[in-house]
Design a protein around this motif. Structure first.
Motif, mmCIF file in Angstrom:
data_model
loop_
_atom_site.group_PDB
_atom_site.id
_atom_site.type_symbol
_atom_site.label_atom_id
_atom_site.label_comp_id
_atom_site.label_asym_id
_atom_site.label_seq_id
_atom_site.Cartn_x
_atom_site.Cartn_y
_atom_site.Cartn_z
ATOM 1 N N ARG A 7 0.836 -1.205 0.000
ATOM 2 C CA ARG A 7 0.000 0.000 0.000
ATOM 3 C C ARG A 7 0.865 1.246 0.000
ATOM 4 O O ARG A 7 0.600 2.207 -0.711
ATOM 5 N N THR A 8 1.908 1.221 0.835
ATOM 6 C CA THR A 8 2.800 2.372 0.885
ATOM 7 C C THR A 8 3.447 2.587 -0.474
ATOM 8 O O THR A 8 3.607 3.705 -0.945
ATOM 9 N N GLY A 9 3.804 1.500 -1.158
ATOM 10 C CA GLY A 9 4.441 1.610 -2.459
ATOM 11 C C GLY A 9 3.556 2.284 -3.491
ATOM 12 O O GLY A 9 3.986 3.233 -4.152
ATOM 13 N N ILE A 10 2.326 1.822 -3.648
ATOM 14 C CA ILE A 10 1.438 2.396 -4.652
ATOM 15 C C ILE A 10 1.078 3.825 -4.288
ATOM 16 O O ILE A 10 0.986 4.695 -5.163
ATOM 17 N N GLY A 11 0.911 4.120 -3.022
ATOM 18 C CA GLY A 11 0.576 5.480 -2.608
ATOM 19 C C GLY A 11 1.688 6.459 -2.934
ATOM 20 O O GLY A 11 1.448 7.545 -3.477
ATOM 21 N N ALA A 12 2.916 6.059 -2.610
ATOM 22 C CA ALA A 12 4.062 6.924 -2.891
ATOM 23 C C ALA A 12 4.239 7.128 -4.395
ATOM 24 O O ALA A 12 4.553 8.233 -4.850
ATOM 25 N N GLU A 13 4.041 6.074 -5.176
ATOM 26 C CA GLU A 13 4.197 6.181 -6.623
ATOM 27 C C GLU A 13 3.137 7.098 -7.234
ATOM 28 O O GLU A 13 3.432 7.898 -8.122
ATOM 29 N N ARG A 22 1.924 17.350 -12.483
ATOM 30 C CA ARG A 22 1.320 18.582 -11.957
ATOM 31 C C ARG A 22 -0.208 18.511 -12.028
ATOM 32 O O ARG A 22 -0.872 19.390 -12.594
ATOM 33 N N ILE A 23 -0.722 17.476 -11.433
ATOM 34 C CA ILE A 23 -2.163 17.254 -11.451
ATOM 35 C C ILE A 23 -2.637 16.995 -10.021
ATOM 36 O O ILE A 23 -1.944 16.362 -9.224
ATOM 37 N N SER A 24 -3.802 17.513 -9.672
ATOM 38 C CA SER A 24 -4.326 17.357 -8.317
ATOM 39 C C SER A 24 -5.013 16.008 -8.156
ATOM 40 O O SER A 24 -5.303 15.311 -9.128
ATOM 41 N N GLN A 25 -5.279 15.651 -6.911
ATOM 42 C CA GLN A 25 -6.023 14.420 -6.641
ATOM 43 C C GLN A 25 -7.380 14.455 -7.317
ATOM 44 O O GLN A 25 -7.812 13.456 -7.919
ATOM 45 N N GLN A 36 -12.198 11.459 -5.399
ATOM 46 C CA GLN A 36 -11.022 11.983 -4.729
ATOM 47 C C GLN A 36 -10.814 11.276 -3.392
ATOM 48 O O GLN A 36 -9.672 11.018 -2.989
ATOM 49 N N ARG A 37 -11.893 10.932 -2.715
ATOM 50 C CA ARG A 37 -11.792 10.238 -1.436
ATOM 51 C C ARG A 37 -11.086 8.887 -1.610
ATOM 52 O O ARG A 37 -10.199 8.540 -0.840
ATOM 53 N N HIS A 38 -11.507 8.146 -2.651
ATOM 54 C CA HIS A 38 -10.879 6.843 -2.890
ATOM 55 C C HIS A 38 -9.397 7.008 -3.212
ATOM 56 O O HIS A 38 -8.542 6.267 -2.705
ATOM 57 N N LEU A 39 -9.080 7.995 -4.044
ATOM 58 C CA LEU A 39 -7.687 8.224 -4.405
ATOM 59 C C LEU A 39 -6.880 8.645 -3.183
ATOM 60 O O LEU A 39 -5.724 8.208 -3.002
ATOM 61 N N SER A 40 -7.460 9.456 -2.347
ATOM 62 C CA SER A 40 -6.780 9.873 -1.122
ATOM 63 C C SER A 40 -6.493 8.677 -0.226
ATOM 64 O O SER A 40 -5.409 8.567 0.363
ATOM 65 N N PHE A 41 -7.445 7.758 -0.146
ATOM 66 C CA PHE A 41 -7.251 6.559 0.666
ATOM 67 C C PHE A 41 -6.137 5.687 0.087
ATOM 68 O O PHE A 41 -5.360 5.084 0.828
ATOM 69 N N GLU A 43 -3.534 6.742 -1.708
ATOM 70 C CA GLU A 43 -2.253 7.399 -1.497
ATOM 71 C C GLU A 43 -1.811 7.351 -0.044
ATOM 72 O O GLU A 43 -0.615 7.316 0.242
ATOM 73 N N SER A 44 -2.759 7.321 0.880
ATOM 74 C CA SER A 44 -2.406 7.287 2.300
ATOM 75 C C SER A 44 -2.213 5.866 2.818
ATOM 76 O O SER A 44 -1.817 5.677 3.970
ATOM 77 N N GLY A 45 -2.491 4.864 1.971
ATOM 78 C CA GLY A 45 -2.329 3.480 2.397
ATOM 79 C C GLY A 45 -3.532 2.915 3.115
ATOM 80 O O GLY A 45 -3.463 1.801 3.654
ATOM 81 N N ARG A 46 -4.651 3.637 3.121
ATOM 82 C CA ARG A 46 -5.850 3.161 3.813
ATOM 83 C C ARG A 46 -6.706 2.266 2.930
ATOM 84 O O ARG A 46 -7.656 1.656 3.407
#
Length: 266
Positions: A7-13, A22-25, A36-41, A43-46
């Motif tokens: 999870r940490t790997g995909i979020g960091a990538e 240069r694109i927002s969530q 955006q909520r799903h993408l935020s989860f 990226e945060s590993g949740r």
């Protein structure tokens, strides 16, 4: 523990590629058909993303096939895009088609170039580029960018070398920006060291003028066309480019035809 690492790997990538693009969530979520909520989860590993959403995110980020495989690997999935050797049977129909294109472009130079300028195939007319070049630069695998810009290669024969060389470097920098790669950065730094600094004149139009190349038969003025394989699903093929040179004037066309006739007679 294994799941957390993935999870940490995909979020960091994903964060890294969003910064590069240069694109927002929110923008990426809209492009990929998620929230955006799903993408935020993610990226945060949740949240652990499914393979389908990873593929959509990679496509929305305009990643290369190699980079898409890398994003899938960061999420814990196997690559979906194959990578064949250029000489393997899987790419034989492509090789045959490319050989026909290269032959059909005669008497003008054309070549197939792989990552970082490695020459994969070329027609006989490229001998105009190797004229007088150091043997070390012509030892396979030949690197076209190094041959063009190295002081022991084409550089002394390019009459407008400062302007034309700067255009080549700008193109490589743009590629490095799209697909960050420390090896490419190092290579571009090497090539940039061969190109002299020159002020941009008042007649500069923001694009490359024809390359003015001195030859044993006279000066050639050449323009370039670049073709990529945008719909390829094989990593190797997707990373190839067909670079074809065309005469910018009738005198150049006549000289290249003369050289072809001379080669045929020997």
């Amino acid at each position: 523990m294994t799941i957390t690492t993935e999870r940490t790997g995909i979020g960091a990538e994903l964060r890294r590629w969003r910064r590069v693009r240069r694109i927002s969530q929110l923008e990426l979520a809209v492009l990929a058909g998620t929230t955006q909520r799903h993408l935020s989860f993610i990226e945060s590993g949740r949240s652990q993303p499914g393979r389908a959403i990873v593929i959509r995110l990679a496509e929305s980020l305009r990643l290369s096939l190699r980079e898409r495989n890398g994003l899938l690997a960061a999420a814990g999935y196997a690559p979906v895009f194959s990578e064949s050797g250029f000489d393997e049977e899987a790419l034989r129909p492509v090789r045959t088609a490319l050989e026909q294109i290269l032959y059909g472009h005669l008497p003008y130079p054309a070549l197939v170039v792989g990552p970082h300028g490695r020459v994969v195939a070329a027609n006989d007319a490229v001998e105009v580029f190797t004229e007088g070049a150091s043997p070390e630069l012509l030892t396979p695998p030949v690197n076209m960018f190094r041959l063009m810009l190295h002081p022991d290669g084409m550089a002394p024969r390019v009459r407008n070398f400062a302007e034309w060389g700067r255009h080549v470097i700008q193109g490589l920098n743009a590629r490095a920006h799209r697909s960050p790669d420390p090896r490419l950065d190092e290579f571009v730094a090497e090539l940039a060291g061969y190109v002299p600094d020159a002020p941009v004149g008042p007649d500069h139009l923001g694009f490359a003028v024809p390359m003015r190349l001195a030859s044993a038969d006279g000066e050639l003025r050449l323009i370039t066309t670049l073709t990529s394989f945008a719909t390829a699903t094989d990593v190797t093929l997707a990373e190839l480019h067909l670079e074809a040179f065309l005469p910018a004037d009738q005198a150049t066309a006549d000289l290249l035809r003369l050289r072809a006739e001379r080669r045929a007679a020997t």
